[in-house]
Design a protein around this motif. Structure first.
Motif, PDB file in Angstrom:
ATOM      1  N   THR A 105       7.165  51.706  16.245  1.00 17.95           N
ATOM      2  CA  THR A 105       8.146  52.567  16.910  1.00 17.95           C
ATOM      3  C   THR A 105       9.349  52.847  16.016  1.00 17.95           C
ATOM      4  O   THR A 105      10.177  53.687  16.350  1.00 17.95           O
ATOM      5  CB  THR A 105       8.625  51.931  18.231  1.00 17.95           C
ATOM      6  N   GLY A 106       9.446  52.128  14.889  1.00 16.26           N
ATOM      7  CA  GLY A 106      10.542  52.352  13.959  1.00 16.26           C
ATOM      8  C   GLY A 106      10.268  53.554  13.066  1.00 16.26           C
ATOM      9  O   GLY A 106       9.220  54.204  13.160  1.00 16.26           O
ATOM     10  N   THR A 107      11.192  53.805  12.175  1.00 13.30           N
ATOM     11  CA  THR A 107      11.015  54.919  11.226  1.00 13.30           C
ATOM     12  C   THR A 107      10.070  54.493  10.099  1.00 13.30           C
ATOM     13  O   THR A 107       9.825  53.298   9.891  1.00 13.30           O
ATOM     14  CB  THR A 107      12.366  55.330  10.608  1.00 13.30           C
ATOM     15  N   PHE A 108       9.568  55.470   9.369  1.00  8.55           N
ATOM     16  CA  PHE A 108       8.696  55.189   8.230  1.00  8.55           C
ATOM     17  C   PHE A 108       9.453  54.361   7.188  1.00  8.55           C
ATOM     18  O   PHE A 108       8.898  53.437   6.589  1.00  8.55           O
ATOM     19  CB  PHE A 108       8.173  56.489   7.610  1.00  8.55           C
ATOM     20  N   LYS A 109      10.735  54.650   7.008  1.00  7.16           N
ATOM     21  CA  LYS A 109      11.553  53.916   6.037  1.00  7.16           C
ATOM     22  C   LYS A 109      11.652  52.433   6.439  1.00  7.16           C
ATOM     23  O   LYS A 109      11.496  51.547   5.599  1.00  7.16           O
ATOM     24  CB  LYS A 109      12.949  54.544   5.955  1.00  7.16           C
ATOM     25  N   GLU A 110      11.882  52.161   7.715  1.00  5.51           N
ATOM     26  CA  GLU A 110      11.956  50.770   8.204  1.00  5.51           C
ATOM     27  C   GLU A 110      10.605  50.069   8.048  1.00  5.51           C
ATOM     28  O   GLU A 110      10.540  48.901   7.654  1.00  5.51           O
ATOM     29  CB  GLU A 110      12.374  50.739   9.681  1.00  5.51           C
ATOM     30  N   PHE A 111       9.525  50.794   8.359  1.00  4.72           N
ATOM     31  CA  PHE A 111       8.185  50.236   8.228  1.00  4.72           C
ATOM     32  C   PHE A 111       7.901  49.876   6.771  1.00  4.72           C
ATOM     33  O   PHE A 111       7.399  48.799   6.468  1.00  4.72           O
ATOM     34  CB  PHE A 111       7.146  51.240   8.744  1.00  4.72           C
ATOM     35  N   SER A 112       8.248  50.784   5.856  1.00  2.89           N
ATOM     36  CA  SER A 112       8.028  50.545   4.423  1.00  2.89           C
ATOM     37  C   SER A 112       8.823  49.342   3.946  1.00  2.89           C
ATOM     38  O   SER A 112       8.322  48.526   3.163  1.00  2.89           O
ATOM     39  CB  SER A 112       8.417  51.780   3.605  1.00  2.89           C
ATOM     40  N   ARG A 113      10.057  49.205   4.427  1.00  2.00           N
ATOM     41  CA  ARG A 113      10.885  48.050   4.068  1.00  2.00           C
ATOM     42  C   ARG A 113      10.226  46.757   4.563  1.00  2.00           C
ATOM     43  O   ARG A 113      10.161  45.766   3.840  1.00  2.00           O
ATOM     44  CB  ARG A 113      12.292  48.210   4.646  1.00  2.00           C
ATOM     45  N   SER A 114       9.697  46.777   5.782  1.00  2.00           N
ATOM     46  CA  SER A 114       9.006  45.598   6.331  1.00  2.00           C
ATOM     47  C   SER A 114       7.754  45.261   5.518  1.00  2.00           C
ATOM     48  O   SER A 114       7.466  44.089   5.266  1.00  2.00           O
ATOM     49  CB  SER A 114       8.619  45.834   7.786  1.00  2.00           C
ATOM     50  N   LEU A 115       7.008  46.285   5.107  1.00  2.00           N
ATOM     51  CA  LEU A 115       5.824  46.047   4.275  1.00  2.00           C
ATOM     52  C   LEU A 115       6.213  45.420   2.938  1.00  2.00           C
ATOM     53  O   LEU A 115       5.554  44.485   2.475  1.00  2.00           O
ATOM     54  CB  LEU A 115       5.078  47.362   3.997  1.00  2.00           C
ATOM     55  N   ARG A 116       7.270  45.921   2.335  1.00  2.00           N
ATOM     56  CA  ARG A 116       7.707  45.380   1.043  1.00  2.00           C
ATOM     57  C   ARG A 116       8.183  43.936   1.177  1.00  2.00           C
ATOM     58  O   ARG A 116       7.967  43.118   0.288  1.00  2.00           O
ATOM     59  CB  ARG A 116       8.774  46.281   0.434  1.00  2.00           C
ATOM     60  N   THR A 117       8.817  43.606   2.293  1.00  2.94           N
ATOM     61  CA  THR A 117       9.218  42.219   2.551  1.00  2.94           C
ATOM     62  C   THR A 117       7.981  41.346   2.689  1.00  2.94           C
ATOM     63  O   THR A 117       7.918  40.245   2.139  1.00  2.94           O
ATOM     64  CB  THR A 117      10.088  42.127   3.825  1.00  2.94           C
ATOM     65  N   LEU A 118       6.978  41.837   3.386  1.00  2.76           N
ATOM     66  CA  LEU A 118       5.717  41.115   3.548  1.00  2.76           C
ATOM     67  C   LEU A 118       5.034  40.903   2.194  1.00  2.76           C
ATOM     68  O   LEU A 118       4.501  39.827   1.916  1.00  2.76           O
ATOM     69  CB  LEU A 118       4.799  41.891   4.503  1.00  2.76           C
ATOM     70  N   ILE A 119       5.103  41.914   1.342  1.00  2.00           N
ATOM     71  CA  ILE A 119       4.523  41.808  -0.009  1.00  2.00           C
ATOM     72  C   ILE A 119       5.271  40.744  -0.812  1.00  2.00           C
ATOM     73  O   ILE A 119       4.664  39.916  -1.494  1.00  2.00           O
ATOM     74  CB  ILE A 119       4.568  43.169  -0.727  1.00  2.00           C
ATOM     75  N   GLN A 120       6.596  40.734  -0.732  1.00  2.00           N
ATOM     76  CA  GLN A 120       7.399  39.766  -1.487  1.00  2.00           C
ATOM     77  C   GLN A 120       7.155  38.337  -1.035  1.00  2.00           C
ATOM     78  O   GLN A 120       7.038  37.434  -1.862  1.00  2.00           O
ATOM     79  CB  GLN A 120       8.890  40.096  -1.361  1.00  2.00           C
ATOM     80  N   THR A 121       7.071  38.112   0.270  1.00  2.00           N
ATOM     81  CA  THR A 121       6.851  36.749   0.751  1.00  2.00           C
ATOM     82  C   THR A 121       5.426  36.291   0.466  1.00  2.00           C
ATOM     83  O   THR A 121       5.187  35.108   0.264  1.00  2.00           O
ATOM     84  CB  THR A 121       7.132  36.620   2.264  1.00  2.00           C
ATOM     85  N   ASN A 122       4.482  37.243   0.459  1.00  2.00           N
ATOM     86  CA  ASN A 122       3.080  36.982   0.105  1.00  2.00           C
ATOM     87  C   ASN A 122       2.520  35.772   0.858  1.00  2.00           C
ATOM     88  O   ASN A 122       1.840  34.932   0.288  1.00  2.00           O
ATOM     89  CB  ASN A 122       2.935  36.815  -1.406  1.00  2.00           C
ATOM     90  N   GLU A 123       2.796  35.696   2.149  1.00  2.00           N
ATOM     91  CA  GLU A 123       2.372  34.555   2.964  1.00  2.00           C
ATOM     92  C   GLU A 123       1.235  34.886   3.914  1.00  2.00           C
ATOM     93  O   GLU A 123       0.947  34.122   4.818  1.00  2.00           O
ATOM     94  CB  GLU A 123       3.567  34.014   3.749  1.00  2.00           C
ATOM     95  N   LEU A 124       0.581  36.026   3.706  1.00  2.00           N
ATOM     96  CA  LEU A 124      -0.541  36.383   4.567  1.00  2.00           C
ATOM     97  C   LEU A 124      -1.709  35.448   4.298  1.00  2.00           C
ATOM     98  O   LEU A 124      -2.067  35.233   3.146  1.00  2.00           O
ATOM     99  CB  LEU A 124      -0.952  37.826   4.269  1.00  2.00           C
ATOM    100  N   PRO A 125      -2.306  34.852   5.323  1.00  2.00           N
ATOM    101  CA  PRO A 125      -3.441  33.952   5.091  1.00  2.00           C
ATOM    102  C   PRO A 125      -4.584  34.697   4.408  1.00  2.00           C
ATOM    103  O   PRO A 125      -4.905  35.814   4.789  1.00  2.00           O
ATOM    104  CB  PRO A 125      -3.865  33.530   6.501  1.00  2.00           C
TER     105      PRO A 125
END
Length: 153
Positions: A105-125
């Motif tokens: 429901t957020g903007t594309f910019k917010e979504f992209s920022r969240s994806l980049r944070t997820l990439i940086q933490t790299n904690e996906l099982p």
């Protein structure tokens, strides 16, 4: 569905007994003092149990137990996509496509920022995430942790 065929007085009869799709039953135990649930038991249908335990290549998509520890809907969305699309290899998706499919429901910019944070933490099982430049915009690369990709060796 369990099918039982039997013969009664020379006539064949078929009986159908439905099996639960997700669960055969469940039970919860609560602490009488606080009312908080302390245990949850779910009885899995035999067909699911057999598919996961007794089949060499199950057709049921299983989840890593750490999936349930992930915070945020985007992390869970990306993990489920990686399980389906990358499997034991790798897959790439445009950020824009992920945004559109996520239902965010957020903007594309917010979504992209969240994806980049997820990439940086790299904690996906089970999966390593990285951002790759694409012709139509940034791509999310999801690679199974047991896979070595070209250029990374």
């Amino acid at each position: 569905v369990v099918k039982n065929i039997r013969t009664i007085k020379g006539r064949q009869r078929t009986a159908w007994a439905p099996e639960g799709l997700i669960a055969e039953g469940s039970r919860t135990v609560s602490d009488p003092n606080t009312g908080r649930v302390t245990e949850v038991e779910i009885v899995v249908p035999a067909w699911i149990y057999n598919e996961v335990v007794n089949t060499e290549k199950p057709e049921i998509l299983t989840m890593h137990r750490d999936y349930f520890l992930l915070d945020g809907g985007i992390a869970r969305f990306v993990y489920r996509l990686a399980r389906r699309a990358a499997g034991r290899t790798s897959a790439e998706w445009l950020f824009r496509t992920l945004y559109e499919r996520s239902g965010s429901t957020g903007t594309f910019k917010e979504f992209s920022r969240s994806l980049r944070t997820l990439i940086q933490t790299n904690e996906l099982p089970e999966y390593m995430l990285s951002e790759v430049a694409g012709k139509a915009g940034p791509l999310l690369r999801m690679a199974y942790r047991g896979t070595i990709l070209e250029g990374e060796a």
